[in-house]
Write an enzyme that holds these catalytic residues in place. Structure first.
Site, PDB file in Angstrom:
ATOM      1  N   HIS A   1      52.596  34.326  31.555  1.00  0.00           N
ATOM      2  CA  HIS A   1      51.701  34.503  32.698  1.00  0.00           C
ATOM      3  C   HIS A   1      52.331  33.914  33.967  1.00  0.00           C
ATOM      4  O   HIS A   1      52.387  34.571  35.011  1.00  0.00           O
ATOM      5  CB  HIS A   1      50.363  33.830  32.383  1.00  0.00           C
ATOM      6  CG  HIS A   1      49.334  33.946  33.455  1.00  0.00           C
ATOM      7  ND1 HIS A   1      48.270  34.818  33.377  1.00  0.00           N
ATOM      8  CD2 HIS A   1      49.190  33.293  34.642  1.00  0.00           C
ATOM      9  CE1 HIS A   1      47.524  34.700  34.465  1.00  0.00           C
ATOM     10  NE2 HIS A   1      48.054  33.773  35.259  1.00  0.00           N
ATOM     11  N   GLU A   2      52.843  32.706  33.871  1.00  0.00           N
ATOM     12  CA  GLU A   2      53.417  32.059  35.060  1.00  0.00           C
ATOM     13  C   GLU A   2      54.725  32.735  35.480  1.00  0.00           C
ATOM     14  O   GLU A   2      55.000  32.878  36.680  1.00  0.00           O
ATOM     15  CB  GLU A   2      53.622  30.559  34.815  1.00  0.00           C
ATOM     16  CG  GLU A   2      52.336  29.784  34.515  1.00  0.00           C
ATOM     17  CD  GLU A   2      51.241  29.949  35.557  1.00  0.00           C
ATOM     18  OE1 GLU A   2      51.550  30.301  36.712  1.00  0.00           O
ATOM     19  OE2 GLU A   2      50.057  29.741  35.209  1.00  0.00           O
TER      20      GLU A   2
ATOM     21  N   HIS B   1      53.917  35.770  37.491  1.00  0.00           N
ATOM     22  CA  HIS B   1      53.619  35.442  38.889  1.00  0.00           C
ATOM     23  C   HIS B   1      54.928  35.314  39.669  1.00  0.00           C
ATOM     24  O   HIS B   1      55.058  35.827  40.778  1.00  0.00           O
ATOM     25  CB  HIS B   1      52.860  34.113  38.999  1.00  0.00           C
ATOM     26  CG  HIS B   1      51.391  34.223  38.749  1.00  0.00           C
ATOM     27  ND1 HIS B   1      50.624  35.261  39.226  1.00  0.00           N
ATOM     28  CD2 HIS B   1      50.533  33.397  38.090  1.00  0.00           C
ATOM     29  CE1 HIS B   1      49.362  35.078  38.867  1.00  0.00           C
ATOM     30  NE2 HIS B   1      49.280  33.955  38.164  1.00  0.00           N
TER      31      HIS B   1
ATOM     32  N   TYR C   1      42.156  37.404  33.905  1.00  0.00           N
ATOM     33  CA  TYR C   1      41.338  36.228  33.608  1.00  0.00           C
ATOM     34  C   TYR C   1      40.423  36.498  32.411  1.00  0.00           C
ATOM     35  O   TYR C   1      40.018  37.619  32.164  1.00  0.00           O
ATOM     36  CB  TYR C   1      40.388  35.959  34.778  1.00  0.00           C
ATOM     37  CG  TYR C   1      40.900  35.120  35.905  1.00  0.00           C
ATOM     38  CD1 TYR C   1      42.195  34.635  35.945  1.00  0.00           C
ATOM     39  CD2 TYR C   1      40.036  34.811  36.944  1.00  0.00           C
ATOM     40  CE1 TYR C   1      42.607  33.859  37.022  1.00  0.00           C
ATOM     41  CE2 TYR C   1      40.451  34.044  38.021  1.00  0.00           C
ATOM     42  CZ  TYR C   1      41.733  33.576  38.043  1.00  0.00           C
ATOM     43  OH  TYR C   1      42.123  32.816  39.103  1.00  0.00           O
TER      44      TYR C   1
ATOM     45  N   HIS D   1      46.881  38.560  39.665  1.00  0.00           N
ATOM     46  CA  HIS D   1      45.912  38.645  38.573  1.00  0.00           C
ATOM     47  C   HIS D   1      45.315  40.041  38.510  1.00  0.00           C
ATOM     48  O   HIS D   1      44.983  40.622  39.547  1.00  0.00           O
ATOM     49  CB  HIS D   1      44.810  37.601  38.774  1.00  0.00           C
ATOM     50  CG  HIS D   1      45.316  36.206  38.609  1.00  0.00           C
ATOM     51  ND1 HIS D   1      45.160  35.236  39.557  1.00  0.00           N
ATOM     52  CD2 HIS D   1      46.000  35.631  37.589  1.00  0.00           C
ATOM     53  CE1 HIS D   1      45.721  34.111  39.131  1.00  0.00           C
ATOM     54  NE2 HIS D   1      46.251  34.324  37.942  1.00  0.00           N
TER      55      HIS D   1
HETATM   56 ZN   LIG Z   1      47.692  33.133  37.156  1.00  0.00          ZN
END
Ligand SMILES: [Zn+2]
Length: 259
Positions: A159-160, A163, A215, A169
């Site tokens: 996930h990071e 980014h 999320y 997101h």
């Molecule tokens: Zn995030």
């Protein structure tokens, strides 16, 4: 049921239970969804974070990262090389977790993480207070924080890193209102900005409930157990997954970087 049919069913059941990309061999790995883990870890951080885990940039609008300016550069060999360093605070087991996440990119995209030598732009993976990253390539050293207590999990690392590649997101996509309902009544007005829609580049890919960038349904809730995000029209669709990159996550990386 004929033996052939039951065998086939057994086989299908086995396949559906298999981990999509990676076998963790770690049973508590997926007891909570990725964003719950991230947001819990970031509760006490002093960093200024947007949407829970995006470092607020000093030089540009975080949400305007699309188009070449904040992508990592592709070499003549067609590979996008991203130099990185890993803090010596991580144990070798933790370094292995980071390494195995990077291998997912190596095996399915043209992204290649290479230990930094003297490159100017690079990702510095550090054990700071929380799980967070800058959005896209910022220029120079950019921190990707994986707190040792709560962030060194396969899904969180992916996930990071996503980014840092420039991905936002999923639920802030420009077209998200067709796919999820945001329950503003359960969101503290101070946190409302975390749910604002962004002018995202959706790369001609469909809204993806299974994205590692989506999320979980109770993110930032003010009332335990109440959903802040409800899928529509079917509220039972699972969001906020726990395992790894979805098929579309991979397709998008390849599309954005022209792999
Ligand atoms: Zn995030």
């Amino acid at each position: 049921m004929t033996p052939t049919v039951s065998l086939l069913l057994l086989l299908l059941l086995g396949l559906s239970r298999a981990h999509p990309l990676h076998d963790e061999g770690n049973e508590d790995e997926d007891d909570v969804d990725i964003t719950t883990r991230i947001l819990t870890s970031n509760n006490a951080t002093d960093e200024i974070l947007l949407e829970g885990d995006l470092l607020a940039p000093k030089t540009r609008n975080a949400m305007k990262c699309w188009y070449q300016s904040c992508q990592w550069k592709k070499g003549y060999n067609g590979l996008v090389t991203i130099p990185f360093t890993v803090s010596s605070q991580f144990t070798s087991w933790e370094k292995q977790k980071i390494d195995s996440a990077m291998k997912v990119y190596h095996s399915s995209t043209c992204i290649r993480f290479v230990p930094r030598q003297n490159e100017y732009d690079y990702i510095s993976i550090e054990n700071r207070a929380g799980c967070f990253s800058a959005l896209g390539r910022v220029g120079g050293r950019q921190v990707l924080s994986l707190n040792r207590q709560g962030c060194v999990y396969h899904g969180v690392v992916l996930h990071e890193i996503n980014h840092a590649l420039g991905f936002q997101h999923e639920q802030t996509r420009s077209d998200r209102d067709n796919y999820v309902k945001i329950n503003w009544e359960y969101i503290n007005p101070q946190n409302a900005y975390n749910f604002y829609k962004q002018n995202t580049n959706n790369l001609n890919t469909p809204y993806d409930y299974t994205s590692v960038m989506h999320y979980g349904r109770t993110a930032f809730t003010v009332q335990y157990g109440r959903d802040t995000i409800t899928p529509i029209p079917n509220p039972n669709v699972q969001i906020g997954q726990r395992r790894g990159m979805s098929r579309w996550d991979i397709i998008r990386i390849n599309a954005l970087y022209g792999c």
